[in-house]
Design an enzyme around this catalytic site. Structure first.
Site, PDB file in Angstrom:
ATOM      1  N   SER A  88      36.562  40.266  39.196  1.00 21.32           N
ATOM      2  CA  SER A  88      37.855  39.643  38.908  1.00 21.32           C
ATOM      3  C   SER A  88      37.831  38.173  39.279  1.00 21.32           C
ATOM      4  CB  SER A  88      38.941  40.358  39.728  1.00 21.32           C
ATOM      5  OG  SER A  88      40.146  39.623  39.696  1.00 21.32           O
ATOM      6  N   TYR A 107      42.216  43.700  48.064  1.00 18.22           N
ATOM      7  CA  TYR A 107      41.687  44.008  46.723  1.00 18.22           C
ATOM      8  C   TYR A 107      40.660  42.939  46.326  1.00 18.22           C
ATOM      9  CZ  TYR A 107      41.392  43.690  41.668  1.00 18.22           C
ATOM     10  OH  TYR A 107      40.921  43.572  40.386  1.00 18.22           O
ATOM     11  N   LYS A 110      36.304  42.994  45.820  1.00 20.73           N
ATOM     12  CA  LYS A 110      35.544  42.500  44.659  1.00 20.73           C
ATOM     13  C   LYS A 110      34.461  41.526  45.123  1.00 20.73           C
ATOM     14  CE  LYS A 110      37.668  44.788  41.462  1.00 20.73           C
ATOM     15  NZ  LYS A 110      36.956  45.891  40.758  1.00 20.73           N
TER      16      LYS A 110
END
Ligand code: WQD
Length: 341
Positions: free
Chosen positions: A126, A151, A155
């Protein structure tokens, strides 16, 4: 046909990628725990492609079931790995769940792939890994900033795991695709985003406000240093994003990589503000959205959009669908959901 394991293949981006893989002549096999999807997605995939992919319903962190899967599918050596928890806000409230689910699933997958000489993995990363870039458009060489959420941190850590695993094992081939903001739905309106509960993301929220499911849309901030004060993002149609995965799978299978670990920005290169997107949604769909400007959302970056030249040059991919397709397909999909209720 070449078998490709697609983890999280029942999800929003996963299901669109399964469709494109089938139409590119691959044989995708799905593992998904349905925590953020429903089994009806298989019907949508079948209606579009005429093929109902094999589907195994379990969480990747179940190492026994994952081991059994690979023992029973020894010809699966290529994985497109979507399965992960992905809600930024939830990750702030439940960091341990995010670190466990997102990191352990990748580690267990890599353990299984380590048994083969010719394994390949395509990872769903992302643009969040960049934080607020120092320069725009952001390139793949831009440094990672302190992640704004667990989150985003997962990643960054997963990319580090892939980088180090590939360094240690030259036979492992991996690509990370750094998505910008995926939106829209397949033109058939057979598959699209299925937000569980109240959506966190802008575009599904816009659709639910337009459908009267949510009372109003809150615009998080109009005091940013941007052309209209609202924050800027690089929205990309989910079908363009899915097609980028097919290109990356071909690169992995064709041994066309310059290094055995690569990463690409997958965006359109166009930055659009929240207010501009709201007005485009209204114009294209001939409706008025009830929105109110409120204070900024903590953790949001002011502006980010992609330099897409590396993906264009090396993957031979660039986005083809514009904002009109994004907002029109979003609304048509929302109307189809409302009519199913
Ligand atoms: C977009 C813009 C908000 C909701 C996140 C993740 C990213 C990816 C996509 C998973 C921002 C504004 C939003 C609302 C608003 N996640 N907004 N009102 O935060 O750019 O990216 O989701 O794959 O990794 O970081 O997406 O859609 O939440 O926000 O004004 O009710 O819309 O402030 O400027 P974001 P988003």
């Amino acid at each position: 046909m070449q078998k490709i394991l697609v983890t999280g293949g029942m999800g929003y981006i996963g299901s669109h990628t399964v469709v494109e893989l089938i139409q590119a002549g691959f044989d995708p096999i799905i593992i998904d725990d349905l925590s953020n999807s429903s089994v009806e997605v298989l019907d949508g995939i079948e209606k579009i492609t005429g093929t109902r992919p094999q589907f195994f319903n379990f969480n990747l962190c179940n190492d026994v079931l994952l081991g059994n899967f690979f023992q029973n599918n020894t010809d699966v050596r290529t994985v497109v790995h979507f399965a992960a928890s992905k809600a930024v806000g939830e990750s702030i409230k439940r960091p341990l769940l995010y670190y466990k689910n997102n990191l352990l699933s990748l580690l267990l997958l890599l353990e299984q792939l380590a048994a083969y000489e010719d394994s390949k993995i395509l990872f769903s990363s992302s643009c969040t890994v960049y934080g607020q870039p120092d320069q725009l458009p952001v390139t793949e060489q831009s440094a990672f900033k302190q992640a704004e959420s667990p989150y985003g941190s997962t990643k960054q850590i997963c990319e580090g795991i892939l980088r180090d695993a590939c360094k240690a094992n030259p036979m492992l081939k991996a690509i990370s695709l750094r998505y910008f903001n995926p939106v829209g739905a397949h033109e058939s309106i057979q598959i699209g985003e299925l937000p569980q509960g109240t959506p966190n993301n802008l575009v599904p929220l816009m659709a639910q406000v337009a459908a009267g499911i949510q009372p109003e849309l809150k615009v998080f901030g109009s005091d940013y240093n941007t052309r209209d004060g609202s924050a800027i993002r690089d929205y990309i149609h989910v079908v363009d994003l899915a097609q980028a995965h097919v290109k990356a799978v071909h690169r992995l299978l064709g041994n066309k990589q310059r290094n055995n670990y690569e990463f690409f920005n997958i965006g359109t290169g166009n930055g659009i503000s929240v207010l501009e997107l709201i007005h485009e949604f209204e114009r294209v769909n001939k409706l008025k959205l009830n929105y109110k400007i409120v204070e900024r959302r903590p953790g949001d970056v002011e502006s980010i959009y992609a330099d897409t030249s590396f993906a264009k040059k090396e993957l031979g991919w660039q986005a083809k669908l514009g904002v009109e397709d994004m907002v029109r397909s979003t609304w048509k999909w929302q109307q189809s959901l409302s009519s199913k209720k």
